[in-house]
Design a protein around this motif. Structure first.
Motif, PDB file in Angstrom:
ATOM      1  N   TYR A   1       0.859  -1.180   0.000  1.00 35.45           N
ATOM      2  CA  TYR A   1       0.000   0.000   0.000  1.00 35.45           C
ATOM      3  C   TYR A   1       0.899   1.234   0.000  1.00 35.45           C
ATOM      4  O   TYR A   1       1.929   1.252   0.675  1.00 35.45           O
ATOM      5  CB  TYR A   1      -0.891  -0.010   1.246  1.00 35.45           C
ATOM      6  CG  TYR A   1      -1.929   1.075   1.271  1.00 35.45           C
ATOM      7  CD1 TYR A   1      -3.030   1.040   0.424  1.00 35.45           C
ATOM      8  CD2 TYR A   1      -1.820   2.147   2.154  1.00 35.45           C
ATOM      9  CE1 TYR A   1      -3.994   2.025   0.450  1.00 35.45           C
ATOM     10  CE2 TYR A   1      -2.777   3.146   2.200  1.00 35.45           C
ATOM     11  CZ  TYR A   1      -3.861   3.080   1.337  1.00 35.45           C
ATOM     12  OH  TYR A   1      -4.812   4.066   1.368  1.00 35.45           O
TER      13      TYR A   1
ATOM     14  N   LEU B   1       2.155   3.832   1.276  1.00 31.18           N
ATOM     15  CA  LEU B   1       2.310   4.575   2.529  1.00 31.18           C
ATOM     16  C   LEU B   1       3.726   4.353   3.029  1.00 31.18           C
ATOM     17  O   LEU B   1       4.103   3.228   3.359  1.00 31.18           O
ATOM     18  CB  LEU B   1       1.283   4.079   3.549  1.00 31.18           C
ATOM     19  CG  LEU B   1       0.906   4.982   4.719  1.00 31.18           C
ATOM     20  CD1 LEU B   1       0.322   6.298   4.251  1.00 31.18           C
ATOM     21  CD2 LEU B   1      -0.076   4.277   5.637  1.00 31.18           C
TER      22      LEU B   1
ATOM     23  N   SER C   1       7.211   4.663   5.439  1.00 27.50           N
ATOM     24  CA  SER C   1       7.420   4.336   6.854  1.00 27.50           C
ATOM     25  C   SER C   1       7.289   5.548   7.772  1.00 27.50           C
ATOM     26  O   SER C   1       7.114   5.394   8.977  1.00 27.50           O
ATOM     27  CB  SER C   1       8.794   3.686   7.053  1.00 27.50           C
ATOM     28  OG  SER C   1       9.810   4.567   6.605  1.00 27.50           O
TER      29      SER C   1
ATOM     30  N   SER D   1       1.378   8.245   7.738  1.00 32.11           N
ATOM     31  CA  SER D   1       0.228   7.582   8.370  1.00 32.11           C
ATOM     32  C   SER D   1      -1.036   8.008   7.647  1.00 32.11           C
ATOM     33  O   SER D   1      -1.054   9.024   6.937  1.00 32.11           O
ATOM     34  CB  SER D   1       0.143   7.942   9.859  1.00 32.11           C
ATOM     35  OG  SER D   1       0.002   9.339  10.027  1.00 32.11           O
TER      36      SER D   1
ATOM     37  N   GLY E   1       2.627   3.637   8.120  1.00 29.89           N
ATOM     38  CA  GLY E   1       3.320   2.932   7.056  1.00 29.89           C
ATOM     39  C   GLY E   1       4.607   2.304   7.555  1.00 29.89           C
ATOM     40  O   GLY E   1       5.087   2.666   8.633  1.00 29.89           O
ATOM     41  N   PRO E   2       5.131   1.368   6.796  1.00 30.18           N
ATOM     42  CA  PRO E   2       4.578   0.795   5.561  1.00 30.18           C
ATOM     43  C   PRO E   2       3.363  -0.082   5.850  1.00 30.18           C
ATOM     44  O   PRO E   2       3.147  -0.484   6.993  1.00 30.18           O
ATOM     45  CB  PRO E   2       5.743  -0.027   5.005  1.00 30.18           C
ATOM     46  CG  PRO E   2       6.533  -0.409   6.224  1.00 30.18           C
ATOM     47  CD  PRO E   2       6.412   0.744   7.173  1.00 30.18           C
ATOM     48  N   ALA E   3       2.583  -0.339   4.832  1.00 29.34           N
ATOM     49  CA  ALA E   3       1.357  -1.120   5.021  1.00 29.34           C
ATOM     50  C   ALA E   3       1.136  -2.058   3.838  1.00 29.34           C
ATOM     51  O   ALA E   3       1.719  -1.889   2.762  1.00 29.34           O
ATOM     52  CB  ALA E   3       0.168  -0.188   5.180  1.00 29.34           C
TER      53      ALA E   3
ATOM     54  N   GLU F   1      -0.597  -2.879   9.112  1.00 30.96           N
ATOM     55  CA  GLU F   1       0.737  -2.288   9.274  1.00 30.96           C
ATOM     56  C   GLU F   1       1.826  -3.355   9.112  1.00 30.96           C
ATOM     57  O   GLU F   1       1.795  -4.393   9.784  1.00 30.96           O
ATOM     58  CB  GLU F   1       0.877  -1.652  10.657  1.00 30.96           C
ATOM     59  CG  GLU F   1      -0.005  -0.439  10.867  1.00 30.96           C
ATOM     60  CD  GLU F   1       0.109   0.127  12.272  1.00 30.96           C
ATOM     61  OE1 GLU F   1      -0.120   1.336  12.434  1.00 30.96           O
ATOM     62  OE2 GLU F   1       0.426  -0.648  13.209  1.00 30.96           O
TER      63      GLU F   1
END
Length: 203
Positions: free
Chosen positions: A142, A144, A146, A149, A162-164, A181
């Motif tokens: 996804y 996002l 690290s 959010s 993130g990451p996610a 997450e």
């Protein structure tokens, strides 16, 4: 002269005697006492009512400040979810905590924290038993970072960090999307515990 002075003194004395100074002051004080007593009683009543109102607000704050009296429900929710929430037809993990949800037009977004996310993903049918959680057949990274959010619109509580990784129900599986997450250190594991955001139909 002395007679006149004596007469004047007697007149003054008589005049002084006619003015009941102590009694008049007493009457004035007594005359104001009922008003003072009423004001005192009113102040006590107001104070007691204020304490009662504050107590009621504290006692029923959940009902007053949360939809349906449910502390998990976010503002704007139009349906109440049951005590045990089932996302995609499967109860969320038993260890789920910090739960928040928003419902709108037959759909729900639920956020929770859990250390048992892999089992939930297997139970809900998003990832078959024995398969890698990060097999791109079942999900994908996804967008996002690290240090980023995200919180879906309308949902309250902590944001997803993130990451996610995202999982999407396909084919005959449940109509559910799940964001989880990932560990910022090891790319092949999830955070422990991990925050999960599940989007699903409740119709």
């Amino acid at each position: 002269m002395s007679d006149a002075g004596g007469a004047g003194g007697r007149v003054a004395s008589d005049a002084m005697d006619e003015v009941p100074y102590p009694e008049s002051v007493g009457e004035t004080v007594r005359g104001s006492s009922p008003m003072k007593r009423r004001l005192s009683r009113l102040a006590v009543v107001v104070a007691v009512l204020g304490l009662v109102a504050a107590g009621l607000v504290w006692l029923f704050q959940d009902e007053l400040f949360h939809p349906f009296g449910d502390t998990r429900a976010c503002d704007g929710s139009d349906s109440r979810l049951p005590k045990v929430i089932s996302a995609g037809g499967v109860p969320i993990p038993a260890d789920a905590s910090d739960i928040h949800y928003v419902t709108e037009n037959g759909s729900a977004r639920v956020s929770f924290l859990s250390g048992d996310v892999p089992d939930y993903l297997h139970r809900v049918g998003l990832v078959p038993e024995g398969e890698s959680l990060f097999d791109e057949t079942y999900g994908s990274a996804y967008g996002l970072g690290s240090d980023e959010s995200e919180l879906p619109e309308g949902l309250c509580g902590p944001a997803l960090r993130g990451p996610a990784w995202t999982y999407v129900g396909r084919g005959q599986g449940p109509a559910i999307n799940v964001l989880v997450e990932r560990s910022p250190i090891a790319s092949d594991t999830l955070r422990t515990p991990a925050r999960v955001i599940a989007l699903f139909d409740i119709r």
